[in-house]
Write a protein that holds these residues in place. Structure first.
Motif, PDB file in Angstrom:
ATOM      1  N   PHE A  55       6.518  12.069  -1.764  1.00 13.96           N
ATOM      2  CA  PHE A  55       5.773  13.335  -1.694  1.00 13.96           C
ATOM      3  C   PHE A  55       5.054  13.511  -3.034  1.00 13.96           C
ATOM      4  CE2 PHE A  55       5.983  18.134  -2.113  1.00 13.96           C
ATOM      5  CZ  PHE A  55       4.947  18.365  -1.229  1.00 13.96           C
ATOM      6  N   PRO A  56       3.740  13.419  -3.046  1.00 19.10           N
ATOM      7  CA  PRO A  56       3.042  13.340  -4.336  1.00 19.10           C
ATOM      8  C   PRO A  56       2.969  14.649  -5.121  1.00 19.10           C
ATOM      9  CG  PRO A  56       1.465  13.314  -2.546  1.00 19.10           C
ATOM     10  CD  PRO A  56       2.819  13.306  -1.910  1.00 19.10           C
ATOM     11  N   PHE A  57       3.389  15.758  -4.505  1.00 18.07           N
ATOM     12  CA  PHE A  57       3.237  17.040  -5.193  1.00 18.07           C
ATOM     13  C   PHE A  57       4.562  17.555  -5.765  1.00 18.07           C
ATOM     14  CE2 PHE A  57       0.099  16.619  -1.790  1.00 18.07           C
ATOM     15  CZ  PHE A  57      -0.987  16.346  -2.608  1.00 18.07           C
ATOM     16  N   ALA A  65       0.852  -1.199   0.000  1.00 12.85           N
ATOM     17  CA  ALA A  65       0.000   0.000   0.000  1.00 12.85           C
ATOM     18  C   ALA A  65       0.881   1.240   0.000  1.00 12.85           C
ATOM     19  CB  ALA A  65      -0.904   0.010   1.228  1.00 12.85           C
ATOM     20  N   VAL A  66       0.566   2.165  -0.876  1.00  8.81           N
ATOM     21  CA  VAL A  66       1.327   3.410  -0.970  1.00  8.81           C
ATOM     22  C   VAL A  66       0.418   4.520  -0.450  1.00  8.81           C
ATOM     23  CG1 VAL A  66       2.548   4.981  -2.535  1.00  8.81           C
ATOM     24  CG2 VAL A  66       2.429   2.531  -3.074  1.00  8.81           C
ATOM     25  N   TYR A  67       0.910   5.308   0.488  1.00 14.21           N
ATOM     26  CA  TYR A  67       0.090   6.404   1.018  1.00 14.21           C
ATOM     27  C   TYR A  67       0.569   7.747   0.476  1.00 14.21           C
ATOM     28  CZ  TYR A  67      -2.072   9.793   4.044  1.00 14.21           C
ATOM     29  OH  TYR A  67      -2.780  10.886   4.485  1.00 14.21           O
ATOM     30  N   LEU A  68      -0.356   8.473  -0.126  1.00 13.84           N
ATOM     31  CA  LEU A  68      -0.039   9.813  -0.656  1.00 13.84           C
ATOM     32  C   LEU A  68      -0.810  10.843   0.151  1.00 13.84           C
ATOM     33  CD1 LEU A  68      -0.333   9.008  -4.483  1.00 13.84           C
ATOM     34  CD2 LEU A  68       1.722   8.935  -3.072  1.00 13.84           C
ATOM     35  N   ASN A 125      10.754  15.625  -4.566  1.00 18.33           N
ATOM     36  CA  ASN A 125      11.573  16.632  -3.889  1.00 18.33           C
ATOM     37  C   ASN A 125      10.671  17.432  -2.949  1.00 18.33           C
ATOM     38  OD1 ASN A 125      13.559  18.419  -3.198  1.00 18.33           O
ATOM     39  ND2 ASN A 125      13.486  19.588  -5.112  1.00 18.33           N
ATOM     40  N   PRO A 126      10.841  17.260  -1.638  1.00 18.62           N
ATOM     41  CA  PRO A 126       9.943  17.974  -0.711  1.00 18.62           C
ATOM     42  C   PRO A 126      10.100  19.488  -0.838  1.00 18.62           C
ATOM     43  CG  PRO A 126      11.739  16.900   0.477  1.00 18.62           C
ATOM     44  CD  PRO A 126      11.843  16.452  -0.947  1.00 18.62           C
ATOM     45  N   LEU A 127       9.108  20.215  -0.342  1.00 20.41           N
ATOM     46  CA  LEU A 127       9.183  21.682  -0.451  1.00 20.41           C
ATOM     47  C   LEU A 127      10.365  22.228   0.347  1.00 20.41           C
ATOM     48  CD1 LEU A 127       5.472  22.893  -0.313  1.00 20.41           C
ATOM     49  CD2 LEU A 127       6.888  22.270  -2.257  1.00 20.41           C
ATOM     50  N   ASN A 128      10.770  21.504   1.390  1.00 17.52           N
ATOM     51  CA  ASN A 128      11.949  21.943   2.163  1.00 17.52           C
ATOM     52  C   ASN A 128      13.198  21.172   1.724  1.00 17.52           C
ATOM     53  OD1 ASN A 128      11.135  19.533   3.160  1.00 17.52           O
ATOM     54  ND2 ASN A 128      11.150  20.118   5.315  1.00 17.52           N
ATOM     55  N   GLY A 129      13.156  20.619   0.517  1.00 17.14           N
ATOM     56  CA  GLY A 129      14.303  19.860   0.006  1.00 17.14           C
ATOM     57  C   GLY A 129      15.228  20.737  -0.818  1.00 17.14           C
ATOM     58  N   GLU A 130      15.809  20.139  -1.863  1.00 15.62           N
ATOM     59  CA  GLU A 130      16.789  20.887  -2.668  1.00 15.62           C
ATOM     60  C   GLU A 130      16.079  21.750  -3.691  1.00 15.62           C
ATOM     61  OE1 GLU A 130      19.715  18.331  -4.398  1.00 15.62           O
ATOM     62  OE2 GLU A 130      19.944  17.255  -2.513  1.00 15.62           O
TER      63      GLU A 130
END
Lengths: 321, 235
Positions: free
Chosen positions: A103-105, A64-67, A110-115
């Protein structure tokens, strides 16, 4: 006196609208840039950052993948309510492997607080939201992620966006020991905008891994994505007080019931969709699907009800496979 | 009355705003003013080029999808904007021939060309086509707006036999459509694509994505093979 208040407010609203407009105009660029390989060649290699966990996955009967929903800034920073939900689900289904590191968006996970250049700003907004001091600014996170949902649902950008996210999910599945071609079912669970991403990625996960894909939408706001035709079954949980899923029904013509030959209505006709009403849940916040304090008349918490329904769905799928 | 002074950069920019605004408001007067000016045709073609540039940017997803490199991308924007100018010119020739043939009036090609070029003004907002979800609706709205502007231009010059002019416009469009289906024209377009973008051919986004998925599929299967082999070695 009234002018002194109204005029600045008017200009502030205008500035806000202008900001949203610019964000909307730039929103497909992350996907297009990645696909065109302007920053770096589109990475086709599947990369494992850690070896597959064989001991855990030998017993796995279901993945199961959770988004998460559009309020999130990264897969790692999901709310404690969502963590409770995932932990409870895992307790109910020990043979289920749950993945929640995508992170589905972001097309490249790449998370919003990522690179990224504005990571400091997103982190600051997130921090102020945690302290409840920046609730208005936190709307920017919702807008930004909502626009990515629109990118996913747009037939021009959607194929590129969705295949990028599907690749990230695929890598995570492989890290967790998923064997392509094994036929082990994959359920993609998406909350709110995550529901659209779940439908959008279904086609590519199915094709790349030859896997049966199920989608479990938790108040999902979904477009008329043709990916629905590659979903074995869509289970859509919709609380009676959650009106947000209606947005997708209204905005996307492919979901209008009188247009019979759209992918969505075709899937509906073929009995590939079930709408489940879990109770009087709202879309997000108190009394939402993951609220462990709010209870149904029989005393069961909303969270427990959601877990019960989803574990039931997954067990039914496992029994039928 | 329109501010249409082309003597300085400031007045040219002001004229641009006025004229584009006039076309958007579907005001026949703006056509008369531009056509009466000695540099009116050049000015209208400049607006047409801007419109071509903007609408090409709005539809640039096809360039991104075909992985056109950044420098080539910028070059392609200019080249496809030029192609918009050329196709508008061909349309103007078709309308000019048909109007003079179908109606008793004798129009000058330069007037038809100025009118057609000016009518593309709504496409200066073509970059808005980039917007997710709304972009496709905006694309349709802008195209209808161009047709309405064309009708307005016709009204400005030939209100007595509007039916004939409209028929000429439609027939002109149909003849261009038929022309674009000819194998020779298709080959020219393919060459133009290769020359502009530096890629071999134009492929649809979905086909390119499917290619990418099969590469992921192969990579995943190879990985499965590797895992099985290493498992056997350990055994």
């Amino acid at each position: 006196m009234i002018d002194l208040v109204i005029t600045p407010l008017f200009y502030l609203a205008l500035l806000g609208l202008l900001l949203i407009f610019i964000m909307a105009l730039l929103s497909p660029l992350e996907t297009l840039n990645w696909w065109a390989g302007w920053n770096h060649e589109a990475d086709k290699e599947i990369v494992l950052t850690s070896p597959p966990d064989q001991t855990r996955t030998e017993k796995a009967t279901h993945y199961a993948v959770y988004l998460t929903a559009i309020g999130g800034i990264s897969a790692a920073d999901i709310s404690s309510r969502e963590r409770h939900f995932l932990n409870d689900l895992q307790e109910q289904l020990p043979h289920l492997v749950i993945i929640h590191d995508v992170f589905p968006f972001s097309v490249t996970n790449n998370p919003l607080n990522g690179e990224r250049q504005l990571s400091w700003l997103w982190q600051k907004i997130h921090n102020s939201r945690m302290k409840k001091s920046g609730l208005i600014l936190s709307g920017l996170i919702f807008v930004r992620n909502l626009l990515q949902v629109a990118v996913s649902g747009d037939p021009r950008y959607g194929p590129m966006y969705n295949v990028g996210v599907a690749k990230e999910i695929g890598e995570s599945l492989l890290r967790q020991g998923y064997v392509p071609g094994s036929g082990i079912p994959i359920s993609v669970m998406g909350w709110s905008g995550g529901g659209q991403i779940a439908i959008g990625t279904a086609r590519y996960l199915h094709e790349a891994f030859e896997a049966p894909i199920y989608v479990i939408s938790i108040g999902g706001v979904m477009a008329d994505d043709p990916g629905i035709l590659y979903v074995e079954h869509l289970y859509h949980l919709n609380g009676t007080k959650d009106k947000f899923p209606k947005v997708g029904e209204i905005l996307y013509p492919g979901r209008w019931p009188f247009l019979k030959y759209t992918a969505w209505n075709q899937a509906k006709r073929n009995g590939k969709m079930s709408v489940i009403v879990p109770g009087p849940m709202v879309h997000t916040g108190r009394h939402d699907y993951f609220d462990h304090k709010a209870t149904l008349p029989n005393g069961q918490s909303y969270l427990d009800k959601t877990v019960e329904i989803i574990s039931g769905i997954i067990s039914d799928i496992d029994n039928s496979e | 009355m329109y501010d249409f002074d082309l003597n300085s950069l400031g007045s040219i920019i002001s004229a641009l705003f006025h004229v584009i605004g006039g076309v958007l408001q579907l005001d026949p007067e703006v056509y008369r003013v531009v056509m009466a000016h000695p540099y009116g045709t050049r000015f209208a073609v400049f607006i047409l080029f801007l419109a071509g540039l903007s609408s090409t940017l709005g539809q640039s997803v096809v360039l991104f999808a075909n992985r056109v490199k950044l420098r080539r991308f910028l070059f392609s924007l200019v080249m496809f904007a030029i192609s918009v100018v050329v196709s508008a010119f061909l349309w103007a020739i078709a309308i000019w021939l048909l109007v003079n043939w179908l109606t008793s009036n004798t129009w000058l090609l330069i007037d038809v060309w100025t009118g057609v070029a000016l009518s593309y003004a709504p496409l200066v907002f073509g970059f808005l086509i980039l917007l997710p979800y709304l972009g496709r609706i905006i694309d349709d709205i802008l195209r209808v707006w161009v047709l309405l502007a064309m009708l307005t231009g016709s009204l400005a010059f030939y209100p007595e036999n509007l039916g004939g002019v409209v028929l000429a416009g439609i027939l002109g469009w149909v003849s261009l459509y038929l022309l674009s289906s000819l194998p020779l024209w298709v080959r020219v377009q393919e060459w133009y694509w290769r020359f502009s973008t530096g890629t071999k051919k134009q492929t649809s986004t979905q086909d390119l994505v499917e290619e990418y998925v099969s590469e992921i599929h192969e990579a995943a299967n190879e990985m499965r093979g590797d895992t099985a082999v290493s498992g056997e070695d350990e055994a």
